[in-house]
Design an enzyme around this catalytic site. Structure first.
Site, PDB file in Angstrom:
ATOM      1  N   ASN A  40       0.867  -1.180   0.000  1.00 17.17           N
ATOM      2  CA  ASN A  40       0.000   0.000   0.000  1.00 17.17           C
ATOM      3  C   ASN A  40       0.900   1.226   0.000  1.00 17.17           C
ATOM      4  OD1 ASN A  40      -2.652   1.431   0.445  1.00 17.17           O
ATOM      5  ND2 ASN A  40      -1.476   2.195   2.185  1.00 17.17           N
ATOM      6  N   ASP A  97      -2.046  22.903   6.823  1.00 15.49           N
ATOM      7  CA  ASP A  97      -2.500  21.900   5.853  1.00 15.49           C
ATOM      8  C   ASP A  97      -3.072  22.554   4.605  1.00 15.49           C
ATOM      9  OD1 ASP A  97      -3.319  19.394   4.721  1.00 15.49           O
ATOM     10  OD2 ASP A  97      -3.305  18.542   6.713  1.00 15.49           O
TER      11      ASP A  97
HETATM   12  C1  LIG Z   1       1.168  15.828  -0.572  1.00 16.24           C
HETATM   13  C2  LIG Z   1       0.196  14.975   0.166  1.00 16.24           C
HETATM   14  C3  LIG Z   1       0.192  14.955   1.550  1.00 16.24           C
HETATM   15  C4  LIG Z   1      -0.687  14.141   2.247  1.00 16.24           C
HETATM   16  N1  LIG Z   1      -0.644  14.096   3.601  1.00 16.24           N
HETATM   17  C5  LIG Z   1      -1.404  13.191   4.271  1.00 16.24           C
HETATM   18  C6  LIG Z   1      -1.262  13.035   5.684  1.00 16.24           C
HETATM   19  O1  LIG Z   1      -0.487  13.731   6.332  1.00 16.24           O
HETATM   20  N2  LIG Z   1      -2.005  12.073   6.285  1.00 16.24           N
HETATM   21  C7  LIG Z   1      -2.881  11.274   5.599  1.00 16.24           C
HETATM   22  O2  LIG Z   1      -3.499  10.390   6.198  1.00 16.24           O
HETATM   23  N3  LIG Z   1      -3.070  11.440   4.273  1.00 16.24           N
HETATM   24  C8  LIG Z   1      -2.335  12.366   3.586  1.00 16.24           C
HETATM   25  N4  LIG Z   1      -2.479  12.516   2.243  1.00 16.24           N
HETATM   26  C9  LIG Z   1      -3.536  11.764   1.549  1.00 16.24           C
HETATM   27  C10 LIG Z   1      -3.192  10.328   1.297  1.00 16.24           C
HETATM   28  O3  LIG Z   1      -1.842  10.127   1.001  1.00 16.24           O
HETATM   29  C11 LIG Z   1      -4.029   9.816   0.127  1.00 16.24           C
HETATM   30  O4  LIG Z   1      -5.389   9.995   0.427  1.00 16.24           O
HETATM   31  C12 LIG Z   1      -3.774   8.379  -0.215  1.00 16.24           C
HETATM   32  O5  LIG Z   1      -4.370   8.106  -1.442  1.00 16.24           O
HETATM   33  C13 LIG Z   1      -4.340   7.402   0.788  1.00 16.24           C
HETATM   34  O6  LIG Z   1      -3.986   6.110   0.332  1.00 16.24           O
HETATM   35  P1  LIG Z   1      -4.905   4.837   0.576  1.00 16.24           P
HETATM   36  O7  LIG Z   1      -6.138   4.967  -0.293  1.00 16.24           O
HETATM   37  O8  LIG Z   1      -4.039   3.713   0.157  1.00 16.24           O
HETATM   38  O9  LIG Z   1      -5.235   4.832   2.020  1.00 16.24           O
HETATM   39  C14 LIG Z   1      -1.620  13.342   1.529  1.00 16.24           C
HETATM   40  C15 LIG Z   1      -1.622  13.377   0.140  1.00 16.24           C
HETATM   41  C16 LIG Z   1      -0.733  14.172  -0.550  1.00 16.24           C
HETATM   42  C17 LIG Z   1      -0.752  14.152  -2.039  1.00 16.24           C
END
Ligand SMILES: Cc1cc2nc3c(=O)[nH]c(=O)nc-3n(C[C@H](O)[C@H](O)[C@H](O)COP(=O)(O)O)c2cc1C
Length: 442
Positions: free
Chosen positions: A137, A247
């Protein structure tokens, strides 16, 4: 990053700058411009920022042309991921130095905003194995530097959280990748099905050319073509305050108890480039907004005859406000589209639906449609007390929010002659004069 370096779309800054505020200040002042900072005070590594703040850069990184539609490209890979996650080799990148024990102070990790808690990794892509599976993942998580080998990770309840909870108190081995190939960066920001590796989506985007390396200690794969790789583990039994951090909205997020990540090894070399994403920037909005846009388009296409486009507006942080341009088949389709948008993407607070003759990306046209086609007594949908996003400071701690939908579409049997933008036919003489005037009046 190599394609971007070759394309010369990176503005190279040779003046020495500090990783504490200087670099983020420049990134904030020129959003949409990609930078490479060659001299970082007290660091031997270079720093890149705003890399994909301009979608054109991402297209170059993905090997697409200017005309290609990035949303359609992404949807196509998401809907038919590659059967393979990529070519996996087991040896480590020979040219990399390995720092063990790890010392995060050797990396030019940025401090971004005045009142943040400290240095934050903002473009750290976390790879973990799904329990009992060989699939990884991928997701991004901001991480506050606590010490030479400890970070506090912000983990919103999604897949990584589920993986950590399934570990039932055991440590979860992880790899943090900084500066992966663009297709991997894009895929990691997408929200996929639990159990499916985003590497398969990236591999599809890369025409099956994704090269992965399997970690000698954990077996977790990371892209061979990465800038920096950190290896360690996530421990849900060890929690610490995380924040304040700015954020998506450009406002300070709450401080929360979040789990600690321990870094055991760092892999990089003197050519490695540290990549940062400035939170609240166009780049951040793009990667947060694209997965929502995909979900909305998908939901609309199931019930509405034709969807011209969906715009998650930049001023709405690519996350909270959406304009959908549709062709109705039934009189209720304007309102149905509003409901579709809200149910597909829970962070949305405002949805405007316009007819397909209105360009959703031209916000003047959208406001014109509201001025000439919308009536508040019949076009408003208001939903109170629905799930919103914790990123919205007005929603309160629980993230519950009110939602507003504005249906600016015309009833189906309307005599459109009253509502169409009046045209002026351009004869040959007028066309000629206009062309030459365009050259003079810039
Ligand atoms: C630049 C960036 C920063 C992010 N920061 C966070 C974070 O701090 N915590 C979090 O849970 N998701 C964060 N996200 C969102 C997740 O990485 C994103 O929703 C991801 O697709 C989740 O993956 P999953 O579907 O496998 O759970 C961020 C996304 C980006 C592009």
């Amino acid at each position: 990053m190599s394609r971007l370096l070759e394309s010369k779309r990176l503005k190279v800054v040779s003046d020495p700058l500090s990783s504490d505020l200087d670099i983020s200040c420049v990134l904030n002042s020129f959003q949409g411009q990609a930078f490479l900072f060659e001299k970082v005070i007290n660091s031997s590594l270079r720093v890149a920022g705003n890399l994909y703040g301009n979608v054109g850069n991402l297209k170059i990184g993905l090997g697409l042309s200017d005309e290609d539609d990035i949303t359609k490209f992404t949807m196509s890979a998401l809907n038919s991921p590659s059967p393979s996650k990529g070519q996996v080799s087991i040896c480590k990148k020979e040219t990399w130095e390995i720092d063990a024990p790890a010392d995060l102070s050797k990396l030019p990790i940025l401090t971004h905003y005045d009142r943040e808690a400290g240095k934050y990794l903002t473009a750290g892509m976390v790879a973990v194995k799904y329990p009992g599976s060989e699939e990884e993942n991928l997701s991004f998580h901001r991480m506050l530097v606590l010490s030479r080998n400890k970070l506090a990770a912000r983990i919103v309840p999604r897949h990584l959280d589920q993986v950590a909870k399934e570990a039932k108190g055991h440590k979860v081995p992880l790899v943090i990748v900084i500066g992966p190939p663009p297709a991997v960066f894009l895929s990691a920001s997408l929200q996929t099905t639990y159990g499916l590796s985003e590497y398969r989506i990236a591999n599809k985007m890369m025409n099956e050319k994704l090269d992965l390396v399997s970690s000698a200690s954990s077996g977790i794969c990371y892209p061979k073509d990465s800038e920096i790789v950190l290896e360690g583990y996530l421990d849900y039994e060890e929690k610490t305050p995380e924040g304040p951090f700015v954020d998506l909205t450009g406002t300070y997020d709450d401080t929360r108890e979040q789990p600690v990540v321990t870094i055991e090894e760092m892999h990089y070399n003197s050519d490695s480039i540290y990549q940062g994403v400035l939170a609240g920037s166009l780049e951040h909005s793009f990667f947060m907004g694209l997965p929502q846009e995909i979900k909305i388009r998908d939901a609309l296409s199931k019930t509405i005859p034709h969807v011209r486009g969906v715009n998650l507006t930049p001023a709405g942080n690519g996350y909270f406000h959406c304009v959908a341009s549709i062709q109705k088949g039934n009189d209720g389709d304007g309102k149905t589209a509003i409901l579709n948008c809200f149910s597909a993407s829970h962070p949305l607070k405002l949805v405007v639906v316009v007819d397909s003759d209105v360009d959703p990306f031209n916000l003047s046209e959208v406001e014109w449609a509201l001025a000439t086609r919308f009536q508040a007594d019949r076009g408003v949908v208001q939903i109170n007390g629905a799930k919103g996003s914790s990123l919205d400071p007005s929603s309160g701690k629980s993230g519950v929010t009110a939602k507003l939908g504005l249906d600016a579409t015309l009833p189906i049997k309307t005599d459109v002659s009253k509502f169409e933008k009046a045209a002026i036919t351009a004869g040959e003489r007028a066309q000629y004069v206009i062309r030459s005037l365009r050259k003079q009046i810039t």
